[in-house]
Design a protein around this motif. Structure first.
Motif, PDB file in Angstrom:
ATOM      1  N   SER A 146       0.846  -1.187   0.000  1.00  0.00           N
ATOM      2  CA  SER A 146       0.000   0.000   0.000  1.00  0.00           C
ATOM      3  C   SER A 146       0.885   1.242   0.000  1.00  0.00           C
ATOM      4  O   SER A 146       2.051   1.180   0.427  1.00  0.00           O
ATOM      5  CB  SER A 146      -0.912   0.004   1.236  1.00  0.00           C
ATOM      6  N   PRO A 147       0.373   2.373  -0.485  1.00  0.00           N
ATOM      7  CA  PRO A 147       1.189   3.593  -0.523  1.00  0.00           C
ATOM      8  C   PRO A 147       1.621   4.011   0.884  1.00  0.00           C
ATOM      9  O   PRO A 147       0.800   4.063   1.804  1.00  0.00           O
ATOM     10  CB  PRO A 147       0.237   4.626  -1.144  1.00  0.00           C
ATOM     11  N   VAL A 148       2.889   4.282   1.042  1.00  0.00           N
ATOM     12  CA  VAL A 148       3.424   4.724   2.331  1.00  0.00           C
ATOM     13  C   VAL A 148       4.418   5.855   2.086  1.00  0.00           C
ATOM     14  O   VAL A 148       4.926   6.016   0.971  1.00  0.00           O
ATOM     15  CB  VAL A 148       4.138   3.577   3.083  1.00  0.00           C
ATOM     16  N   SER A 149       4.683   6.616   3.115  1.00  0.00           N
ATOM     17  CA  SER A 149       5.724   7.644   3.049  1.00  0.00           C
ATOM     18  C   SER A 149       7.031   7.011   3.491  1.00  0.00           C
ATOM     19  O   SER A 149       7.184   6.640   4.663  1.00  0.00           O
ATOM     20  CB  SER A 149       5.374   8.821   3.960  1.00  0.00           C
ATOM     21  N   PRO A 150       7.990   6.838   2.568  1.00  0.00           N
ATOM     22  CA  PRO A 150       9.226   6.150   2.929  1.00  0.00           C
ATOM     23  C   PRO A 150      10.064   6.980   3.893  1.00  0.00           C
ATOM     24  O   PRO A 150      10.024   8.217   3.864  1.00  0.00           O
ATOM     25  CB  PRO A 150       9.942   5.984   1.576  1.00  0.00           C
ATOM     26  N   PRO A 151      10.817   6.327   4.759  1.00  0.00           N
ATOM     27  CA  PRO A 151      11.704   7.065   5.667  1.00  0.00           C
ATOM     28  C   PRO A 151      12.860   7.683   4.898  1.00  0.00           C
ATOM     29  O   PRO A 151      13.232   7.196   3.825  1.00  0.00           O
ATOM     30  CB  PRO A 151      12.191   5.977   6.626  1.00  0.00           C
ATOM     31  N   GLU A 152      13.431   8.737   5.444  1.00  0.00           N
ATOM     32  CA  GLU A 152      14.574   9.364   4.785  1.00  0.00           C
ATOM     33  C   GLU A 152      15.813   8.487   4.868  1.00  0.00           C
ATOM     34  O   GLU A 152      16.713   8.600   4.040  1.00  0.00           O
ATOM     35  CB  GLU A 152      14.856  10.730   5.401  1.00  0.00           C
ATOM     36  N   ALA A 153      15.869   7.632   5.863  1.00  0.00           N
ATOM     37  CA  ALA A 153      17.035   6.762   6.030  1.00  0.00           C
ATOM     38  C   ALA A 153      16.586   5.388   6.501  1.00  0.00           C
ATOM     39  O   ALA A 153      15.641   5.266   7.277  1.00  0.00           O
ATOM     40  CB  ALA A 153      18.020   7.362   7.032  1.00  0.00           C
ATOM     41  N   VAL A 154      17.257   4.362   6.001  1.00  0.00           N
ATOM     42  CA  VAL A 154      17.070   2.996   6.484  1.00  0.00           C
ATOM     43  C   VAL A 154      18.405   2.550   7.066  1.00  0.00           C
ATOM     44  O   VAL A 154      19.428   2.569   6.379  1.00  0.00           O
ATOM     45  CB  VAL A 154      16.625   2.033   5.368  1.00  0.00           C
ATOM     46  N   LEU A 155      18.387   2.172   8.344  1.00  0.00           N
ATOM     47  CA  LEU A 155      19.594   1.737   9.036  1.00  0.00           C
ATOM     48  C   LEU A 155      19.587   0.220   9.166  1.00  0.00           C
ATOM     49  O   LEU A 155      18.610  -0.357   9.642  1.00  0.00           O
ATOM     50  CB  LEU A 155      19.679   2.368  10.427  1.00  0.00           C
ATOM     51  N   ASP A 209      20.932  11.986  14.222  1.00  0.00           N
ATOM     52  CA  ASP A 209      19.858  12.779  14.798  1.00  0.00           C
ATOM     53  C   ASP A 209      19.974  14.229  14.332  1.00  0.00           C
ATOM     54  O   ASP A 209      21.029  14.853  14.441  1.00  0.00           O
ATOM     55  CB  ASP A 209      19.927  12.720  16.318  1.00  0.00           C
ATOM     56  N   GLY A 210      18.892  14.760  13.801  1.00  0.00           N
ATOM     57  CA  GLY A 210      18.895  16.116  13.290  1.00  0.00           C
ATOM     58  C   GLY A 210      19.195  16.215  11.811  1.00  0.00           C
ATOM     59  O   GLY A 210      18.958  17.257  11.195  1.00  0.00           O
ATOM     60  N   HIS A 211      19.714  15.120  11.227  1.00  0.00           N
ATOM     61  CA  HIS A 211      20.047  15.115   9.801  1.00  0.00           C
ATOM     62  C   HIS A 211      18.941  14.498   8.954  1.00  0.00           C
ATOM     63  O   HIS A 211      18.845  14.773   7.759  1.00  0.00           O
ATOM     64  CB  HIS A 211      21.361  14.371   9.559  1.00  0.00           C
ATOM     65  N   VAL A 212      18.124  13.619   9.556  1.00  0.00           N
ATOM     66  CA  VAL A 212      17.018  12.995   8.842  1.00  0.00           C
ATOM     67  C   VAL A 212      15.755  13.154   9.663  1.00  0.00           C
ATOM     68  O   VAL A 212      15.797  13.252  10.899  1.00  0.00           O
ATOM     69  CB  VAL A 212      17.285  11.492   8.563  1.00  0.00           C
ATOM     70  N   ARG A 213      14.616  13.182   9.000  1.00  0.00           N
ATOM     71  CA  ARG A 213      13.348  13.391   9.683  1.00  0.00           C
ATOM     72  C   ARG A 213      12.678  12.077  10.090  1.00  0.00           C
ATOM     73  O   ARG A 213      11.723  12.087  10.850  1.00  0.00           O
ATOM     74  CB  ARG A 213      12.402  14.189   8.786  1.00  0.00           C
ATOM     75  N   GLY A 214      13.161  10.953   9.606  1.00  0.00           N
ATOM     76  CA  GLY A 214      12.577   9.669   9.966  1.00  0.00           C
ATOM     77  C   GLY A 214      13.446   8.539   9.471  1.00  0.00           C
ATOM     78  O   GLY A 214      14.106   8.653   8.429  1.00  0.00           O
ATOM     79  N   ASP A 215      13.493   7.456  10.220  1.00  0.00           N
ATOM     80  CA  ASP A 215      14.297   6.319   9.792  1.00  0.00           C
ATOM     81  C   ASP A 215      13.587   5.022  10.135  1.00  0.00           C
ATOM     82  O   ASP A 215      12.604   5.000  10.874  1.00  0.00           O
ATOM     83  CB  ASP A 215      15.703   6.357  10.403  1.00  0.00           C
ATOM     84  N   GLY A 271       1.156  -0.465  10.206  1.00  0.00           N
ATOM     85  CA  GLY A 271       1.877   0.541   9.439  1.00  0.00           C
ATOM     86  C   GLY A 271       3.332   0.180   9.251  1.00  0.00           C
ATOM     87  O   GLY A 271       3.919   0.398   8.178  1.00  0.00           O
ATOM     88  N   LEU A 272       3.926  -0.397  10.287  1.00  0.00           N
ATOM     89  CA  LEU A 272       5.317  -0.826  10.189  1.00  0.00           C
ATOM     90  C   LEU A 272       5.451  -1.971   9.191  1.00  0.00           C
ATOM     91  O   LEU A 272       6.409  -2.024   8.405  1.00  0.00           O
ATOM     92  CB  LEU A 272       5.813  -1.247  11.569  1.00  0.00           C
ATOM     93  N   GLN A 306       7.137  -3.662   3.454  1.00  0.00           N
ATOM     94  CA  GLN A 306       6.812  -4.079   2.086  1.00  0.00           C
ATOM     95  C   GLN A 306       7.378  -3.102   1.069  1.00  0.00           C
ATOM     96  O   GLN A 306       7.857  -3.494   0.003  1.00  0.00           O
ATOM     97  CB  GLN A 306       5.300  -4.158   1.898  1.00  0.00           C
ATOM     98  N   SER A 307       7.308  -1.837   1.377  1.00  0.00           N
ATOM     99  CA  SER A 307       7.766  -0.800   0.462  1.00  0.00           C
ATOM    100  C   SER A 307       9.278  -0.674   0.428  1.00  0.00           C
ATOM    101  O   SER A 307       9.864  -0.381  -0.616  1.00  0.00           O
ATOM    102  CB  SER A 307       7.142   0.546   0.861  1.00  0.00           C
ATOM    103  N   VAL A 308       9.927  -0.912   1.582  1.00  0.00           N
ATOM    104  CA  VAL A 308      11.346  -0.596   1.717  1.00  0.00           C
ATOM    105  C   VAL A 308      12.271  -1.779   1.429  1.00  0.00           C
ATOM    106  O   VAL A 308      13.233  -1.674   0.654  1.00  0.00           O
ATOM    107  CB  VAL A 308      11.624  -0.050   3.131  1.00  0.00           C
TER     108      VAL A 308
END
Length: 329
Positions: A51-60, A176-182, A273-274, A279-281
């Motif tokens: 399903s459509p999701v907002s991808p995180p700015e970073a994947v660790l 921290d402070g460099h990306v809005r979500g991970d 949601g997680l 699925q998207s990432v």
């Protein structure tokens, strides 16, 4: 540098690459209590499309590697001069954890931690100083229902897991402070790290079956990027889980299927949601057969991180010689 006075030890001649002259038994797999009605009622289970999701700015991606450098025999000072079978066995191991960050179209390592340790039940054990570094002594507790080799191997794994946790926390502080979500992806079970926000465990292989027969069969019918509904499972610990098929070129029914874990305290909407996010990432990082024999489950960032960490462990022959020199002093 010299070995700590008061502890005599010798190196087992058996090549660690071939296991031990004293082989460990496989641990039995325990059954799990499963709750199927987490995301949808059990009667309505069916493959779930992305399903459509907002991808995180970073994947660790968090991973660790371990290596047995040598097996040692630690003499009990109270029985000095007695036969060698009065000594206690120990493992000298090197282990490392690291985090690779995938963001802005690139992947880069943002944290590593390399350690060496001596793992034994001998109460007189102490650190071993060598030219390759200090092996910190960790004293495990012997258990009547487990072979000693299993106890020591588990002790190594526990320290590796703690190192992975510490490295993951430090890596998140670094961005921290460099990306809005991970999204934090732990290679392996999430146990001991379930308190971390936006974290999932990534299990590449399957040793046991958790779902009832008809639903387990459904897992083999998942299409690329499809997943099962979320379920709650409990063995020695409780967590949410779901199966996900990564894009692959075909093969056996479970080819490309991974199991993903999330914390048990998450609410229905949050864990769903997680699951949608994975699925998207995760499919974007799936490997291919001509590059990796463990494709597609061995994700590219994890494979690259493993190579980097193994290099950081140092040359095994040099490390083994360093241990022998320390033992001879």
């Amino acid at each position: 540098m010299t070995a700590v006075a008061g502890m005599n030890f010798s190196i087992d001649a058996w090549d660690p690459g071939y296991g031990s002259s004293m082989e460990a038994e496989e641990l039995a797999q325990s059954g799990a209590e499963v709750e199927l009605d987490v995301e949808v009622p059990a009667a309505e289970w069916a493959p779930i499309d992305p399903s459509p999701v907002s991808p995180p700015e970073a994947v660790l991606f968090v991973d660790g590697v371990r290596r047995i450098d040598a097996r040692v025999w630690i003499d009990d000072p109270a029985t000095s001069g007695e036969p060698a079978n009065s000594a206690s066995i120990g493992l000298c191991a090197s282990y490392a954890a690291g985090v690779v960050c995938c963001c802005a179209g690139r992947a880069h390592v943002i944290g590593t931690d390399v350690r060496r340790g001596l793992f034994t039940v001998a109460p007189e054990a102490d650190d071993i100083a060598t030219p390759a570094g200090v092996y910190q002594a960790f004293r495990a507790t012997a258990k009547e229902d487990k072979p000693l080799a299993v106890v020591l191997s588990s002790a190594v794994q526990e320290q590796l897991a703690e190192t992975e946790l510490k490295t993951a926390i430090e890596a998140r502080k670094a961005i921290d402070g460099h990306v809005r979500g991970d999204l934090l992806v732990v290679d392996g079970p999430l146990r001991g790290r379930a308190h971390l926000d936006r974290a999932v465990g990534f299990i590449k292989s399957h040793q046991t079956t958790y779902l009832p027969g008809e639903l387990n069969t459904m897992v083999g019918r998942l299409g690329p990027h499809q997943r099962t509904p979320v379920f709650l499972m409990g063995t020695t610990w409780v967590r949410h889980s779901w199966y996900l098929r990564l894009p692959s070129t075909g093969g056996p029914p479970w080819s490309g299927v991974v199991r993903v874990e999330a914390a048990s305290h998450l609410g229905r909407e949050e864990v769903a949601g997680l699951a949608n996010l994975t699925q998207s990432v995760l499919g974007r990082f799936a490997s291919v057969e001509y590059k990796d024999s463990r494709a597609p489950q061995n994700l590219y960032p994890i494979a690259g991180l493993e190579r980097d960490l193994r290099h950081r462990l140092g040359d095994q022959q040099y490390v083994h010689r360093a241990l022998r020199l320390a033992a001879a002093r």
